[in-house]
Scaffold this motif. Structure first.
Motif, PDB file in Angstrom:
ATOM      1  N   GLY A 182       0.854  -1.127   0.381  1.00 14.25           N
ATOM      2  CA  GLY A 182      -0.142  -0.171   0.597  1.00 14.25           C
ATOM      3  C   GLY A 182       0.688   1.517  -0.252  1.00 14.25           C
ATOM      4  N   SER A 183       1.132   1.769   1.193  1.00 16.17           N
ATOM      5  CA  SER A 183       1.567   3.557   1.141  1.00 16.17           C
ATOM      6  C   SER A 183       3.234   2.615   2.123  1.00 16.17           C
ATOM      7  CB  SER A 183       0.667   4.581   1.996  1.00 16.17           C
ATOM      8  OG  SER A 183      -0.369   4.736   1.350  1.00 16.17           O
ATOM      9  N   PHE A 184       3.171   1.548   2.345  1.00 12.67           N
ATOM     10  CA  PHE A 184       4.560   1.169   3.418  1.00 12.67           C
ATOM     11  C   PHE A 184       5.431   0.484   2.688  1.00 12.67           C
ATOM     12  CE2 PHE A 184       1.151   3.625   6.174  1.00 12.67           C
ATOM     13  CZ  PHE A 184       2.299   5.169   6.364  1.00 12.67           C
ATOM     14  N   LEU A 185       5.246  -0.320   3.267  1.00 12.85           N
ATOM     15  CA  LEU A 185       6.108  -1.549   2.795  1.00 12.85           C
ATOM     16  C   LEU A 185       5.541  -2.812   1.731  1.00 12.85           C
ATOM     17  CD1 LEU A 185       7.504  -2.605   6.430  1.00 12.85           C
ATOM     18  CD2 LEU A 185       8.043  -1.622   5.130  1.00 12.85           C
ATOM     19  N   GLN A 186       6.176  -4.278   1.085  1.00 13.28           N
ATOM     20  CA  GLN A 186       4.924  -4.605  -0.101  1.00 13.28           C
ATOM     21  C   GLN A 186       6.477  -6.085   0.498  1.00 13.28           C
ATOM     22  OE1 GLN A 186       5.860  -3.449  -4.143  1.00 13.28           O
ATOM     23  NE2 GLN A 186       4.511  -5.065  -4.884  1.00 13.28           N
ATOM     24  N   TRP A 187       6.095  -6.341   1.822  1.00 13.85           N
ATOM     25  CA  TRP A 187       6.253  -8.197   1.953  1.00 13.85           C
ATOM     26  C   TRP A 187       5.428  -8.792   1.521  1.00 13.85           C
ATOM     27  CZ3 TRP A 187       7.854  -6.561   8.175  1.00 13.85           C
ATOM     28  CH2 TRP A 187       9.015  -5.466   7.941  1.00 13.85           C
ATOM     29  N   PHE A 188       4.324  -9.283   1.494  1.00 11.85           N
ATOM     30  CA  PHE A 188       3.301 -10.679   1.186  1.00 11.85           C
ATOM     31  C   PHE A 188       2.082  -9.853   0.149  1.00 11.85           C
ATOM     32  CE2 PHE A 188       4.218  -9.737   5.932  1.00 11.85           C
ATOM     33  CZ  PHE A 188       4.480 -11.097   6.060  1.00 11.85           C
ATOM     34  N   PRO A 189       1.895 -10.714  -0.419  1.00 13.72           N
ATOM     35  CA  PRO A 189       1.016 -10.536  -1.452  1.00 13.72           C
ATOM     36  C   PRO A 189      -0.490  -9.800  -1.381  1.00 13.72           C
ATOM     37  CG  PRO A 189       1.552 -12.577  -1.063  1.00 13.72           C
ATOM     38  CD  PRO A 189       1.826 -11.497  -0.081  1.00 13.72           C
ATOM     39  N   LEU A 190      -0.874  -8.786  -2.387  1.00 11.62           N
ATOM     40  CA  LEU A 190      -2.364  -8.829  -1.954  1.00 11.62           C
ATOM     41  C   LEU A 190      -3.254  -9.138  -1.972  1.00 11.62           C
ATOM     42  CD1 LEU A 190      -1.682  -5.147  -4.315  1.00 11.62           C
ATOM     43  CD2 LEU A 190      -2.164  -5.369  -1.856  1.00 11.62           C
ATOM     44  N   ARG A 191      -3.551  -9.929  -2.870  1.00  8.78           N
ATOM     45  CA  ARG A 191      -5.075 -11.665  -2.922  1.00  8.78           C
ATOM     46  C   ARG A 191      -3.978 -12.613  -3.608  1.00  8.78           C
ATOM     47  NH1 ARG A 191      -7.278  -7.885  -7.110  1.00  8.78           N
ATOM     48  NH2 ARG A 191      -6.028  -6.396  -6.159  1.00  8.78           N
ATOM     49  N   LEU A 193      -4.415 -16.822  -3.312  1.00  9.25           N
ATOM     50  CA  LEU A 193      -3.567 -18.386  -1.461  1.00  9.25           C
ATOM     51  C   LEU A 193      -2.225 -18.296  -3.103  1.00  9.25           C
ATOM     52  CD1 LEU A 193      -5.856 -19.941  -0.373  1.00  9.25           C
ATOM     53  CD2 LEU A 193      -4.534 -18.449   0.622  1.00  9.25           C
ATOM     54  N   THR A 194      -1.688 -17.950  -4.240  1.00  8.15           N
ATOM     55  CA  THR A 194      -0.661 -18.516  -5.056  1.00  8.15           C
ATOM     56  C   THR A 194      -0.462 -17.181  -5.829  1.00  8.15           C
ATOM     57  OG1 THR A 194      -1.641 -19.852  -6.837  1.00  8.15           O
ATOM     58  CG2 THR A 194      -1.286 -21.155  -4.939  1.00  8.15           C
ATOM     59  N   SER A 195       1.202 -17.917  -6.063  1.00  6.94           N
ATOM     60  CA  SER A 195       1.850 -16.742  -7.398  1.00  6.94           C
ATOM     61  C   SER A 195       1.390 -16.934  -8.606  1.00  6.94           C
ATOM     62  CB  SER A 195       3.434 -16.240  -6.977  1.00  6.94           C
ATOM     63  OG  SER A 195       3.641 -16.017  -5.598  1.00  6.94           O
ATOM     64  N   ASP A 196       1.591 -16.017  -9.474  1.00  6.40           N
ATOM     65  CA  ASP A 196       1.302 -16.989 -10.858  1.00  6.40           C
ATOM     66  C   ASP A 196       2.479 -18.009 -11.484  1.00  6.40           C
ATOM     67  OD1 ASP A 196      -0.754 -14.471 -11.148  1.00  6.40           O
ATOM     68  OD2 ASP A 196       0.588 -12.914 -11.928  1.00  6.40           O
ATOM     69  N   ASP A 197       3.855 -17.803 -11.000  1.00  3.94           N
ATOM     70  CA  ASP A 197       3.914 -19.170 -11.541  1.00  3.94           C
ATOM     71  C   ASP A 197       4.297 -20.125 -10.431  1.00  3.94           C
ATOM     72  OD1 ASP A 197       5.446 -17.535  -8.415  1.00  3.94           O
ATOM     73  OD2 ASP A 197       7.674 -17.870  -9.749  1.00  3.94           O
ATOM     74  N   TRP A 198       3.208 -19.905  -9.788  1.00  6.84           N
ATOM     75  CA  TRP A 198       3.098 -21.665  -8.517  1.00  6.84           C
ATOM     76  C   TRP A 198       3.444 -23.105  -9.612  1.00  6.84           C
ATOM     77  CZ3 TRP A 198       0.107 -25.626  -7.224  1.00  6.84           C
ATOM     78  CH2 TRP A 198       0.389 -25.966  -5.818  1.00  6.84           C
ATOM     79  N   ALA A 207       4.467 -24.787  -0.970  1.00  6.78           N
ATOM     80  CA  ALA A 207       4.467 -24.790   0.104  1.00  6.78           C
ATOM     81  C   ALA A 207       4.790 -23.018   0.970  1.00  6.78           C
ATOM     82  CB  ALA A 207       4.459 -26.023   0.860  1.00  6.78           C
ATOM     83  N   LEU A 208       6.162 -23.070   0.645  1.00  3.68           N
ATOM     84  CA  LEU A 208       6.321 -21.858   1.334  1.00  3.68           C
ATOM     85  C   LEU A 208       5.478 -20.568   0.370  1.00  3.68           C
ATOM     86  CD1 LEU A 208      10.240 -21.964   1.108  1.00  3.68           C
ATOM     87  CD2 LEU A 208       8.985 -22.370   3.452  1.00  3.68           C
ATOM     88  N   ASP A 209       5.360 -20.403  -1.115  1.00  2.64           N
ATOM     89  CA  ASP A 209       3.985 -19.353  -1.311  1.00  2.64           C
ATOM     90  C   ASP A 209       2.725 -19.761  -0.481  1.00  2.64           C
ATOM     91  OD1 ASP A 209       4.151 -17.640  -3.863  1.00  2.64           O
ATOM     92  OD2 ASP A 209       2.668 -19.264  -4.369  1.00  2.64           O
ATOM     93  N   TYR A 210       2.921 -20.654  -0.235  1.00  2.00           N
ATOM     94  CA  TYR A 210       1.291 -20.989  -0.347  1.00  2.00           C
ATOM     95  C   TYR A 210       1.294 -19.988   0.905  1.00  2.00           C
ATOM     96  CZ  TYR A 210      -4.001 -22.721  -0.161  1.00  2.00           C
ATOM     97  OH  TYR A 210      -4.637 -23.096   0.513  1.00  2.00           O
ATOM     98  N   LEU A 211       2.157 -20.391   2.677  1.00  2.00           N
ATOM     99  CA  LEU A 211       1.778 -20.054   3.070  1.00  2.00           C
ATOM    100  C   LEU A 211       2.553 -18.298   3.324  1.00  2.00           C
ATOM    101  CD1 LEU A 211       3.684 -22.670   5.582  1.00  2.00           C
ATOM    102  CD2 LEU A 211       1.985 -22.068   5.665  1.00  2.00           C
TER     103      LEU A 211
END
Length: 352
Positions: A182-191, A193-198, A207-211
């Motif tokens: 948002g306005s500060f840090l970008q540590w975690f995804p916005l939406r 349960l998996t990334s595009d390259d999952w 497993a780590l991407d899901y968590l």
């Protein structure tokens, strides 16, 4: 013998309870305006008139909207509304007795398979919240009970009560702003349960991407229940610590650690253990509409909301049937666990 009599009685009592819930919901549905026939008719009219806004008030207006009585009858037959309400309710009960939940009006697939397809998302969110809640609340509640009235107790109570007062979706928005890019840090995804390259990741990477995707939604959903369970744990342990048998054990020279974990722990855990089955099974069917919408999670909460808005009655009734049935059996399992962990409770007493 008393156990089997008690089980038979509880199972028989489930039948009228389940029928009452289904009958009440089915009756309410009959009076809700804007059913699937009306919605489809309105969509057809919008398509024919180029999207001109209008509303359908009664079946008498269908002809003026470009649908004759024959087409209207076909629509009612398509959705099963050509039969009387009583016959539709009896047919539904007969299907449910065979665990046939029907077919969704809008998703064009069976309600059972639809629920199963949404279950992993809600199960991931609910089960993670359940495990985190119990793993944190029990040691924290014990520590607060042992240090009752101390600075640690007061500060921790203040923190968890503030967390309890903040709604989950408000906390979710704050977490997204602070840590989701948002306005500060970008540590975690916005939406999601998996990334595009999952699909290209290794098993450990998946497993780590899901968590990683679960961190923010689980944190937003666990804070309220964590406060409740922590205070419950503290109060039950504090009540047991003040009992006479603890004073007797101290008078015999037993250490505080032995008194706490050998005597107090077993008795104080009874309320927590009895609520464990309901919380555990409920975690598989937990669906938070606001959390799932906020983090774009396609789970049972979002499915239930959309089915009500779209008047997808098979999904509404089918999911209600499953959730009610699971809830009734969970309640029975909780009662059996109470008898199991507390020998003072007898089935004869429960039967009486």
């Amino acid at each position: 013998m008393n156990l089997w009599r008690y089980l038979a009685k509880r199972l028989l009592l489930m039948i009228p309870t389940l029928l009452g819930v289904l009958l009440l919901t089915f009756a309410v549905i009959q009076f809700v305006p804007g059913g699937p026939v009306e919605q489809l008719t309105q969509q057809l009219r919008h398509s024919a008139e180029g999207g001109e806004a209008a509303s359908t008030a009664s079946s008498g207006l269908y002809r003026s909207q470009g649908l004759d009585q024959e087409q209207l009858a076909e629509l009612k037959t398509l959705y099963g509304f050509d039969k009387p309400a009583s016959q539709r309710f009896i047919d539904m009960l007969w299907r449910y007795a065979r665990f046939d939940l029907g077919e969704s009006f809008y998703h064009h697939q069976s309600v059972g398979s639809l629920i199963l397809s949404k279950l992993p998302v809600s199960m991931s969110l609910g089960l993670s919240s359940f495990l985190l809640t119990y793993l944190c609340c029990i040691p924290l509640g014990i520590a607060k009970a042992v240090r009752h009235g101390s600075t640690f107790d007061l500060l921790s109570s203040t923190v968890i009560l503030v967390g309890y007062a903040i709604p989950g979706f408000v906390l979710g928005v704050a977490l997204l702003v602070l840590f989701g890019g948002g306005s500060f840090l970008q540590w975690f995804p916005l939406r999601g349960l998996t990334s595009d390259d999952w699909a290209t990741l290794s098993p450990l990477g998946k497993a780590l991407d899901y968590l990683w995707h679960l961190v923010l939604p689980v944190t937003a959903s666990v804070v309220g229940s964590l406060a409740v369970m922590t205070l419950l744990t503290k109060n039950t342990f504090l009540e047991q610590i003040r009992c006479q048998y603890v004073l007797t054990a101290r008078a015999k020279g037993l250490s505080e650690r032995k008194i706490l974990y050998k005597h107090v722990f077993r008795n104080a855990m009874i309320p927590l253990v009895t609520g464990f089955p309901a919380a555990f099974i409920g975690a598989f069917f937990a669906g938070s509409l606001l959390i799932e919408t906020l983090f774009s999670l396609d789970g049972l909460g979002l499915l239930s909301y959309e089915s009500v808005v779209k008047r997808d009655y098979p999904v509404v009734m089918g999911s209600l049937y499953v959730f009610t049935l699971v809830g009734l059996f969970t309640r029975l399992l909780s009662d059996l666990c109470y008898v199991w962990v507390d020998p003072r409770v007898q089935f004869d007493a429960a039967r009486g």
